[in-house]
Design an enzyme around this catalytic site. Structure first.
Site, mmCIF file in Angstrom:
data_model
loop_
_atom_site.group_PDB
_atom_site.id
_atom_site.type_symbol
_atom_site.label_atom_id
_atom_site.label_comp_id
_atom_site.label_asym_id
_atom_site.label_seq_id
_atom_site.Cartn_x
_atom_site.Cartn_y
_atom_site.Cartn_z
ATOM 1 N N HIS A 63 0.863 -1.176 0.000
ATOM 2 C CA HIS A 63 0.000 0.000 0.000
ATOM 3 C C HIS A 63 0.904 1.233 0.000
ATOM 4 O O HIS A 63 1.999 1.202 0.566
ATOM 5 C CB HIS A 63 -0.845 -0.049 1.284
ATOM 6 C CG HIS A 63 -1.963 0.934 1.355
ATOM 7 N ND1 HIS A 63 -1.779 2.261 1.662
ATOM 8 C CD2 HIS A 63 -3.299 0.781 1.183
ATOM 9 C CE1 HIS A 63 -2.942 2.879 1.689
ATOM 10 N NE2 HIS A 63 -3.886 2.008 1.393
ATOM 11 N N ASP A 104 2.942 -4.245 8.113
ATOM 12 C CA ASP A 104 1.715 -3.489 7.935
ATOM 13 C C ASP A 104 0.575 -4.498 8.089
ATOM 14 O O ASP A 104 0.301 -5.289 7.181
ATOM 15 C CB ASP A 104 1.727 -2.839 6.546
ATOM 16 C CG ASP A 104 0.393 -2.210 6.192
ATOM 17 O OD1 ASP A 104 -0.557 -2.345 6.968
ATOM 18 O OD2 ASP A 104 0.325 -1.597 5.114
ATOM 19 N N GLN A 148 -4.642 -5.357 7.024
ATOM 20 C CA GLN A 148 -5.594 -6.362 6.526
ATOM 21 C C GLN A 148 -5.490 -7.678 7.290
ATOM 22 O O GLN A 148 -6.396 -8.515 7.202
ATOM 23 C CB GLN A 148 -5.359 -6.621 5.025
ATOM 24 C CG GLN A 148 -5.543 -5.392 4.151
ATOM 25 C CD GLN A 148 -6.960 -4.838 4.187
ATOM 26 O OE1 GLN A 148 -7.922 -5.531 4.557
ATOM 27 N NE2 GLN A 148 -7.108 -3.579 3.820
ATOM 28 N N LYS A 186 -10.648 -0.794 10.222
ATOM 29 C CA LYS A 186 -10.723 -2.035 9.427
ATOM 30 C C LYS A 186 -11.021 -3.233 10.324
ATOM 31 O O LYS A 186 -11.221 -4.346 9.863
ATOM 32 C CB LYS A 186 -9.415 -2.250 8.674
ATOM 33 C CG LYS A 186 -9.168 -1.151 7.631
ATOM 34 C CD LYS A 186 -7.946 -1.423 6.819
ATOM 35 C CE LYS A 186 -7.460 -0.201 6.081
ATOM 36 N NZ LYS A 186 -8.129 0.026 4.800
ATOM 37 N N CYS A 244 -4.639 2.158 -3.856
ATOM 38 C CA CYS A 244 -3.430 2.739 -3.222
ATOM 39 C C CYS A 244 -2.249 1.789 -3.347
ATOM 40 O O CYS A 244 -1.437 1.665 -2.419
ATOM 41 C CB CYS A 244 -3.668 3.085 -1.755
ATOM 42 S SG CYS A 244 -4.963 4.283 -1.509
HETATM 43 C C1 LIG Z 1 -2.511 -2.871 3.627
HETATM 44 C C2 LIG Z 1 -2.885 -1.475 4.046
HETATM 45 N N1 LIG Z 1 -1.965 -0.700 4.612
HETATM 46 C C3 LIG Z 1 -2.243 0.549 5.024
HETATM 47 C C4 LIG Z 1 -3.490 1.085 4.873
HETATM 48 C C5 LIG Z 1 -3.745 2.476 5.357
HETATM 49 O O1 LIG Z 1 -4.639 2.443 6.419
HETATM 50 P P1 LIG Z 1 -5.259 3.787 7.004
HETATM 51 O O2 LIG Z 1 -5.781 4.566 5.835
HETATM 52 O O3 LIG Z 1 -6.334 3.318 7.917
HETATM 53 O O4 LIG Z 1 -4.157 4.495 7.727
HETATM 54 C C6 LIG Z 1 -4.480 0.322 4.270
HETATM 55 C C7 LIG Z 1 -5.824 0.894 4.025
HETATM 56 O O5 LIG Z 1 -6.409 0.704 2.983
HETATM 57 C C8 LIG Z 1 -4.184 -1.002 3.871
HETATM 58 O O6 LIG Z 1 -5.116 -1.788 3.317
#
Ligand SMILES: Cc1ncc(COP(=O)(O)O)c(C=O)c1O
Length: 396
Positions: free
Chosen positions: A118, A191, A194, A217, A354
């Site tokens: 991401h 990270d 998910q 999430k 993203c």
């Molecule tokens: C794998 C992953 N990392 C990071 C993020 C960023 O999360 P947030 O926008 O809640 O900070 C997301 C959100 O879509 C994600 O799916």
């Protein structure tokens, strides 16, 4: 018993989600819908229990502080951590930015990420002045750990990987990633955006150094997330934002700081967010993440089987992905697919998610993505299939 009946009987929590009545919500990877227990906890925190934390001497404030700290302990315990190892942030994005900003480079100015990351696990490193190297993926869309091992050098300060891909659902062998990182003296940041809502996580068993996730999430509120870090590591790091709640003593000449986690939480925090997150943690623990994982894996298997039976549908990612299926209908832009599905009462995400480098690796501009949660069931998949057949009819 057919597959549909089996899945419906596995988890039966749809009725606890008031906002999805009559709707096929398949966008939980973007943000999860909230069960009534979380909505009630938030309402009660504002309507009955509300006060500031850490500063008030009156009883209500002390109780609110206890709730805030209880949430920290529960959120850390959820992923196998200790209470003082968890920092509340605005979300996973801010958690990764925090590490990128405060971690001393110690002469190592490279970060190893993967092609499926991401943007929030790419851009913070670039902004903090790191050179970013990207590990390729295996043919079925997993992070290629053999390649990671070969690419890692003593110039790499951090290996930063998604535990579960937000596009492909591929699950990382996190323990192997930790071993590879540590063998070269690098730290492992995962990270877990998910992963945390979809499967049991144990940072201690993995051997991770940092772990980031977002409450929204995980069936919790927006505006709050978590950075878990190994206690000794956090203790060694300087603050990144200054203000109230993170200081020990302030003079115009010099300021000293509190120990972690307070050192990294300047200003009035998202008090009610923490209460909502705690309710969400309790909710998933009550169901069990093993059960949620099994439920979502069964839904993925059913979805992949149904979609691969439709001619002209391309599926991405591994067969055993965690709760997420990306696809395209040949000759149709993912946005058109998602718009027609919306008309059919099915919410999917379409776009680059993203993850633009991953789109380039897949050789597409965009995908449509169906992502599941504990409330998803076979009726959602049936609606998705009907919607895709409609897409094919419309586009001939
Ligand atoms: C794998 C992953 N990392 C990071 C993020 C960023 O999360 P947030 O926008 O809640 O900070 C997301 C959100 O879509 C994600 O799916």
């Amino acid at each position: 018993m057919n597959v549909a009946t089996r899945i419906n009987s596995r988890l039966d929590v749809r009725g606890q989600f008031p906002a999805i009545t009559g709707w096929h919500y398949l966008d939980s990877a973007a943000t999860a819908q909230k069960p009534q227990a979380v909505i009630d906890a938030i309402t009660q925190a504002y309507a009955r229990d509300y006060a500031t934390v850490h500063r008030g001497v009156y009883e209500r404030s002390a109780a609110m502080t206890a709730s805030y700290e209880d949430s920290r302990a529960a959120s850390s315990r959820l992923i196998g951590g200790k209470p003082n190892e968890l920092i509340f942030t605005r979300g996973a994005t801010e958690a990764i930015n925090l590490v990128a900003r405060v971690l001393p480079k110690q002469g190592r100015n490279r970060v190893l990420v993967s092609t499926l990351e991401h943007h929030s696990n790419i851009v913070p490193w670039q902004l903090a002045g790191y050179e970013v190297d990207a590990v390729p993926l295996t043919d079925d869309g997993r992070i290629d750990l053999a390649a990671a091992e070969a690419m890692l050098t003593d110039q790499h300060r951090v290996v930063a990987f998604a535990h579960v891909s937000n596009v492909l659902g591929s699950i990382l062998d996190a323990k192997a990633a930790a071993d590879i990182a540590h063998a070269k003296g690098a730290l492992l940041l995962l990270d877990g955006c998910q992963a945390v809502p979809r499967m049991p996580v144990d940072v201690a068993a993995i051997g991770a150094d940092f772990y980031a996730f977002s409450a929204h999430k995980l069936y919790g509120p927006t505006g709050i997330g978590c950075l878990w870090g190994r206690a000794d590591l956090l203790q060694s790091l300087p603050p990144w934002q200054g203000g109230g709640a993170m200081i020990e003593k302030v003079t115009f000449e010099e300021t000293t700081y509190l120990d972690p986690p307070a050192r990294f939480e300047a200003g009035t925090p998202h008090i009610v967010g923490a209460v909502g997150l705690h309710a969400a943690v309790d909710w998933v623990e009550n169901l069990s993440l093993d059960a949620i994982h099994a439920h979502e894996c069964a839904l993925v298997t059913e979805t992949r089987a149904a979609l691969s039976a439709i001619p002209g549908v391309t599926l991405y990612g591994p067969e055993d992905s965690a709760g997420i299926v990306s696809f395209n209908v040949d000759g149709v832009h993912a946005h058109d697919t998602a718009t027609i599905l919306d008309d059919a009462g099915v919410a999917v995400r379409a776009g680059h998610h993203c993850a633009q480098p991953l789109m380039r690796w897949l050789g597409v501009e965009a995908t449509a993505r169906a992502s599941f949660a504990a409330h998803s069931d076979s009726s959602d998949i049936a609606a998705l299939v009907r919607g895709i057949e409609q897409v094919k009819r419309i586009f001939g």
